[in-house]
Design an enzyme around this catalytic site. Structure first.
Site, PDB file in Angstrom:
ATOM      1  N   GLU A  80      12.508  -9.772   1.189  1.00 19.56           N
ATOM      2  CA  GLU A  80      11.751  -8.591   1.650  1.00 19.56           C
ATOM      3  C   GLU A  80      12.606  -7.352   1.424  1.00 19.56           C
ATOM      4  OE1 GLU A  80      10.793  -8.828   5.828  1.00 19.56           O
ATOM      5  OE2 GLU A  80      10.387  -6.685   5.948  1.00 19.56           O
ATOM      6  N   ARG A  92       5.145  10.935  -2.491  1.00 19.95           N
ATOM      7  CA  ARG A  92       4.941  10.615  -1.083  1.00 19.95           C
ATOM      8  C   ARG A  92       6.231  10.794  -0.272  1.00 19.95           C
ATOM      9  NH1 ARG A  92       4.756   4.470   1.178  1.00 19.95           N
ATOM     10  NH2 ARG A  92       4.174   5.003   3.294  1.00 19.95           N
ATOM     11  N   PRO A 136       0.792  -1.229   0.000  1.00 18.44           N
ATOM     12  CA  PRO A 136       0.000   0.000   0.000  1.00 18.44           C
ATOM     13  C   PRO A 136       0.828   1.285   0.000  1.00 18.44           C
ATOM     14  CG  PRO A 136      -0.080  -1.071   2.145  1.00 18.44           C
ATOM     15  CD  PRO A 136       0.564  -2.039   1.199  1.00 18.44           C
ATOM     16  N   ASN A 137       0.295   2.253  -0.723  1.00 21.99           N
ATOM     17  CA  ASN A 137       0.852   3.615  -0.830  1.00 21.99           C
ATOM     18  C   ASN A 137       2.102   3.708  -1.696  1.00 21.99           C
ATOM     19  OD1 ASN A 137      -1.119   4.885   0.906  1.00 21.99           O
ATOM     20  ND2 ASN A 137      -0.139   3.777   2.580  1.00 21.99           N
ATOM     21  N   ARG A 170       8.013   0.285  13.277  1.00 21.04           N
ATOM     22  CA  ARG A 170       8.505  -0.218  11.978  1.00 21.04           C
ATOM     23  C   ARG A 170       9.644  -1.226  12.141  1.00 21.04           C
ATOM     24  NH1 ARG A 170       5.992   3.366   8.262  1.00 21.04           N
ATOM     25  NH2 ARG A 170       5.740   5.411   9.191  1.00 21.04           N
ATOM     26  N   TYR A 217      11.335   8.519   1.095  1.00 23.15           N
ATOM     27  CA  TYR A 217      11.234   7.454   0.086  1.00 23.15           C
ATOM     28  C   TYR A 217      11.894   7.791  -1.243  1.00 23.15           C
ATOM     29  CZ  TYR A 217       7.955   5.614   3.506  1.00 23.15           C
ATOM     30  OH  TYR A 217       7.404   5.133   4.663  1.00 23.15           O
ATOM     31  N   ASN A 246       7.868  -5.759  -1.260  1.00 17.00           N
ATOM     32  CA  ASN A 246       7.889  -4.647  -0.318  1.00 17.00           C
ATOM     33  C   ASN A 246       6.458  -4.572   0.227  1.00 17.00           C
ATOM     34  OD1 ASN A 246       7.889  -2.334   1.168  1.00 17.00           O
ATOM     35  ND2 ASN A 246       8.852  -1.051  -0.403  1.00 17.00           N
ATOM     36  N   HIS A 292       4.392  -4.624   8.987  1.00 18.85           N
ATOM     37  CA  HIS A 292       4.385  -4.538  10.443  1.00 18.85           C
ATOM     38  C   HIS A 292       3.118  -5.111  11.067  1.00 18.85           C
ATOM     39  CE1 HIS A 292       7.566  -1.940   9.134  1.00 18.85           C
ATOM     40  NE2 HIS A 292       6.707  -1.087   8.598  1.00 18.85           N
ATOM     41  N   ARG A 305      13.892   3.988  12.047  1.00 19.87           N
ATOM     42  CA  ARG A 305      12.687   4.825  12.079  1.00 19.87           C
ATOM     43  C   ARG A 305      11.879   4.522  13.356  1.00 19.87           C
ATOM     44  NH1 ARG A 305       9.650   4.656   6.556  1.00 19.87           N
ATOM     45  NH2 ARG A 305       8.624   6.434   7.568  1.00 19.87           N
ATOM     46  N   ASP A 359       1.437 -15.574   6.241  1.00 22.54           N
ATOM     47  CA  ASP A 359       0.940 -16.937   6.080  1.00 22.54           C
ATOM     48  C   ASP A 359       0.830 -17.324   4.603  1.00 22.54           C
ATOM     49  OD1 ASP A 359       0.771 -17.303   8.799  1.00 22.54           O
ATOM     50  OD2 ASP A 359      -1.417 -17.238   8.910  1.00 22.54           O
ATOM     51  N   ALA A 365       3.333  -0.883   4.693  1.00 19.90           N
ATOM     52  CA  ALA A 365       2.845  -0.883   6.084  1.00 19.90           C
ATOM     53  C   ALA A 365       2.366  -2.268   6.539  1.00 19.90           C
ATOM     54  CB  ALA A 365       1.728   0.141   6.240  1.00 19.90           C
ATOM     55  N   HIS A 378      12.746  -2.844   1.468  1.00 18.39           N
ATOM     56  CA  HIS A 378      12.167  -1.557   1.848  1.00 18.39           C
ATOM     57  C   HIS A 378      13.064  -0.451   1.315  1.00 18.39           C
ATOM     58  CE1 HIS A 378       9.383  -3.503   4.566  1.00 18.39           C
ATOM     59  NE2 HIS A 378      10.394  -4.275   4.922  1.00 18.39           N
ATOM     60  N   LEU A 379      12.427   0.621   0.878  1.00 16.83           N
ATOM     61  CA  LEU A 379      13.189   1.781   0.419  1.00 16.83           C
ATOM     62  C   LEU A 379      13.952   2.415   1.578  1.00 16.83           C
ATOM     63  CD1 LEU A 379      10.054   2.839  -1.426  1.00 16.83           C
ATOM     64  CD2 LEU A 379      12.197   2.721  -2.683  1.00 16.83           C
TER      65      LEU A 379
END
Ligand code: DQA
Length: 149
Positions: free
Chosen positions: A99, A19, A11-12, A112, A24, A75, A81, A108, A88, A78, A101-102
């Site tokens: 996995e 953003r 998401p986002n 997170r 990011y 990625n 977390h 942070r 699952d 949110a 993340h930017l």
């Protein structure tokens, strides 16, 4: 058979570029996807790329990967977390997962620092902006290639 990987953006991430660019970066999601496709062409693999703001849609896409792909680069944004359901689903399909993340989630806010996904991933790469994805694809590709040898 050409190796195929699923690339999942949570998401986002469709708002990348607009953003919180201080966190990011200025790259759009299209920029990230273009550089992933360039790397895939160099490595000689195929990508199936998907972004959703919805947890259920991400889970449906993960489930569809069984038999279609040899690994998943995700990625979860949110949902990293919070989502036991995404964890699952990744665990259920049993494919190697990386996995990414930017941002460096560990420097942070404390909420997170926890990842539901990390325990079902081969590894996690974070903090390198769009390069996290490229490093992640290389790591996933090498892992799958070595396990086939
Ligand atoms: C993110 C980090 C998450 O904590 C956040 O919720 C995101 C993006 C990253 O790529 O840095 O949406 O996954």
């Amino acid at each position: 058979m050409t190796t195929k990987f699923m690339i999942l953006h949570g998401p986002n991430l469709n708002m990348l570029g607009k953003r919180e660019p201080a966190i990011y970066g200025g790259q759009t999601l299209e920029d990230v996807n273009t550089s992933l496709m360039e790397l895939a062409a160099e490595l000689g693999c195929k990508l199936s790329i998907f972004q959703s703001n919805s947890e259920g849609a991400l889970i449906d896409f993960i489930q569809s990967s069984a038999g279609e792909c040899q690994g998943i680069l995700i990625n979860p944004a949110a949902f990293t977390h919070t989502s036991i359901a995404i964890r699952d689903a990744l665990s259920a399909v049993g494919l190697p997962v990386v996995e990414v993340h930017l941002s460096n989630i560990h420097r942070r806010e404390s909420f997170r620092h926890i990842s539901m996904v990390a325990p079902v991933a081969i590894g996690q790469i974070c903090g390198f902006g769009g390069d996290s994805y490229l490093l992640g694809l290389r790591a996933l590709f090498n892992n799958v290639k070595n396990s086939l040898n």
